[in-house]
Design a protein around this motif. Structure first.
Motif, short mmCIF file in Angstrom:
data_model
loop_
_atom_site.label_atom_id
_atom_site.label_comp_id
_atom_site.label_asym_id
_atom_site.label_seq_id
_atom_site.Cartn_x
_atom_site.Cartn_y
_atom_site.Cartn_z
N ILE A 1 0.97 -1.32 -0.03
CA ILE A 1 -0.01 0.17 -0.04
C ILE A 1 0.87 1.36 0.01
CG2 ILE A 1 -1.86 1.46 1.15
CD1 ILE A 1 -2.62 -1.20 2.44
N ILE A 2 0.85 2.06 -0.81
CA ILE A 2 1.67 3.30 -1.28
C ILE A 2 0.65 4.63 -0.90
CG2 ILE A 2 3.11 4.69 -2.60
CD1 ILE A 2 3.50 1.99 -3.95
N ILE A 3 1.28 5.58 -0.16
CA ILE A 3 0.71 6.80 -0.05
C ILE A 3 1.57 7.91 -0.94
CG2 ILE A 3 0.04 8.74 1.33
CD1 ILE A 3 -1.32 7.03 3.31
N SER A 4 1.32 8.49 -1.82
CA SER A 4 2.02 9.64 -2.38
C SER A 4 1.18 10.49 -3.16
CB SER A 4 3.06 8.71 -3.47
OG SER A 4 3.90 9.64 -4.15
N HIS A 5 1.89 11.41 -3.17
CA HIS A 5 1.43 12.76 -4.00
C HIS A 5 1.96 12.99 -5.16
CE1 HIS A 5 -1.47 14.34 -0.79
NE2 HIS A 5 -0.20 13.96 -0.09
N GLU A 6 2.95 12.28 -5.83
CA GLU A 6 3.62 12.22 -7.00
C GLU A 6 3.31 11.32 -8.22
OE1 GLU A 6 7.91 12.75 -6.32
OE2 GLU A 6 7.69 12.76 -4.33
N PRO A 7 2.52 11.81 -9.02
CA PRO A 7 1.96 11.00 -10.19
C PRO A 7 2.91 10.32 -11.02
CG PRO A 7 0.82 13.23 -9.84
CD PRO A 7 1.91 13.20 -9.06
N ASP A 8 4.03 11.23 -11.14
CA ASP A 8 5.48 10.60 -12.03
C ASP A 8 5.89 9.45 -11.43
OD1 ASP A 8 4.83 12.50 -13.75
OD2 ASP A 8 6.38 13.58 -13.12
N PHE A 9 6.15 9.40 -9.78
CA PHE A 9 6.54 8.25 -9.15
C PHE A 9 5.53 6.97 -9.09
CE2 PHE A 9 6.55 6.10 -5.06
CZ PHE A 9 7.93 5.41 -5.18
N LEU A 10 4.51 7.40 -9.11
CA LEU A 10 3.54 6.18 -8.95
C LEU A 10 3.16 5.61 -10.28
CD1 LEU A 10 0.72 7.79 -6.85
CD2 LEU A 10 2.06 6.07 -6.33
N ALA A 11 3.60 6.37 -11.42
CA ALA A 11 3.47 5.89 -12.82
C ALA A 11 4.56 4.84 -13.10
CB ALA A 11 3.58 7.00 -13.79
N GLN A 12 5.66 4.60 -12.50
CA GLN A 12 6.77 4.02 -12.47
C GLN A 12 6.24 2.51 -11.90
OE1 GLN A 12 10.67 5.68 -11.94
NE2 GLN A 12 9.66 7.59 -11.50
N ILE A 13 5.42 2.52 -11.07
CA ILE A 13 5.11 1.29 -10.37
C ILE A 13 3.85 0.47 -10.79
CG2 ILE A 13 4.50 0.28 -7.99
CD1 ILE A 13 6.03 2.92 -6.94
N PRO A 14 4.00 -0.92 -10.96
CA PRO A 14 2.65 -1.50 -11.85
C PRO A 14 1.53 -1.76 -10.62
CG PRO A 14 4.60 -3.09 -11.32
CD PRO A 14 5.11 -1.62 -11.02
N LEU A 15 0.92 -0.55 -10.51
CA LEU A 15 -0.22 -0.61 -9.52
C LEU A 15 -1.25 -1.61 -10.14
CD1 LEU A 15 -0.49 3.14 -8.32
CD2 LEU A 15 0.63 1.31 -7.44
N THR A 16 -1.97 -2.32 -9.10
CA THR A 16 -2.99 -3.01 -9.32
C THR A 16 -4.51 -2.36 -9.07
OG1 THR A 16 -2.94 -4.06 -7.17
CG2 THR A 16 -1.88 -5.20 -9.22
N GLY A 17 -4.16 -1.28 -8.48
CA GLY A 17 -5.39 -0.37 -8.03
C GLY A 17 -5.06 0.72 -7.32
#
Length: 286
Positions: free
Chosen positions: A243-259
């Motif tokens: 579970i990740i909390i982040s305000h950085e869309p570019d960072f989250l875009a690098q991780i293969p999120l399932t939801g």
């Protein structure tokens, strides 16, 4: 005649002295030039080292059992409510298998951290509804201050404490994959590390014994781009639920999120539902 002829047959002593002195001086000059060239080469190597391209981080995970083959639920929450004196977030419905990686998004103060505390079994937070969660010792937590690290420990001790079964050689090999390679890096106190080094060590600590659930709370705050890339490399390969909390869309875009989930106005909702609400809201404002 014989005596005069004999006097010219050998060089005089003073001539030999002059010859040897010149030879010695020439050798000294040559040695000095060689030394200067060597020093210049060392300076060049040092400059190249300081300006070298970032090393690639190749994370390794030490798994006691292979959990990646199972799709067993790690977190299962339905009709969940959590808060302090009053409810903070309601409508929490979440089911995570051990291969799911999700992000929880929302404005500051919306209740994201309250949800994390509830999942970790924090006594400050009360819950209602159905909460099926891992044990506290099966949850790993890393925040932006890296409070999981003890400042008086060395880098090596952090890994040993996380997994005492590892030998010194295994610890060095593990740390090497997180770019802690020199003796002065391995035996450095945590209190002396930079923010980027603490981020890498936190990830190395987690990877030394991956928990069933890894929770990351704004861990990319106050680190450079290179360290963010390292973090995304590790999280992409992480073999458990996250579970990740982040305000950085570019960072989250690098991780293969399932939801992706949002907390808005005290409600927990899936991304699709949140976006639909936002679209309806914009339509009313026109």
């Amino acid at each position: 005649k014989k005596s005069s002829k004999g006097s010219k047959s050998k060089p005089k002593d003073n001539e030999r002295l002059v010859f040897n002195a010149k030879k010695s001086k020439g050798q000294a000059t040559s040695d000095s030039k060689v030394s200067a060239i060597k020093q210049k080469m060392e300076d060049v190597r040092s400059d190249m080292s300081e300006n070298r391209l970032p090393e690639e981080l190749i994370p390794s995970f030490i798994l006691e059992t292979d959990r990646t083959a199972s799709s067993k639920s790690v977190v299962n929450i339905s009709s969940g409510v959590c808060g302090y004196a009053d409810p903070v977030v309601s409508g929490i419905s979440l089911c995570l298998s051990n291969q799911d990686k999700i992000a929880i998004l929302g404005n500051n103060g919306s209740g994201k951290t309250t949800i994390l505390k509830a999942i970790m079994g924090n006594d400050e937070v009360w819950t209602d509804g159905t909460w099926i969660l891992p044990k506290k010792e099966e949850i790993g937590y890393v925040d932006q201050h890296y409070s999981n690290l003890q400042l008086d420990k060395t880098v090596e001790e952090v890994i040993h404490d996380r997994n005492p079964s590892l030998t010194h050689s295994e610890i060095r090999k593990h740390l090497n994959s997180f770019l802690f390679r020199k003796n002065e890096e391995v035996f450095a106190k945590v209190s002396t590390l930079s923010g980027g080094e603490k981020a890498r060590l936190s990830l190395a600590q987690i990877a030394a014994r991956p928990p069933k659930l890894l929770i990351l709370d704004e861990i990319t705050n106050n680190v450079d781009i290179e360290t963010k890339d390292y973090i995304s490399q590790v999280l992409t390969k992480y073999p458990g639920a996250m579970i990740i909390i982040s305000h950085e869309p570019d960072f989250l875009a690098q991780i293969p999120l399932t939801g992706r989930y949002f907390v808005n106005n005290g409600r927990f909702m899936q991304e699709a539902f949140f976006l639909k609400q936002q679209e309806l809201l914009r339509g009313k404002q026109r």
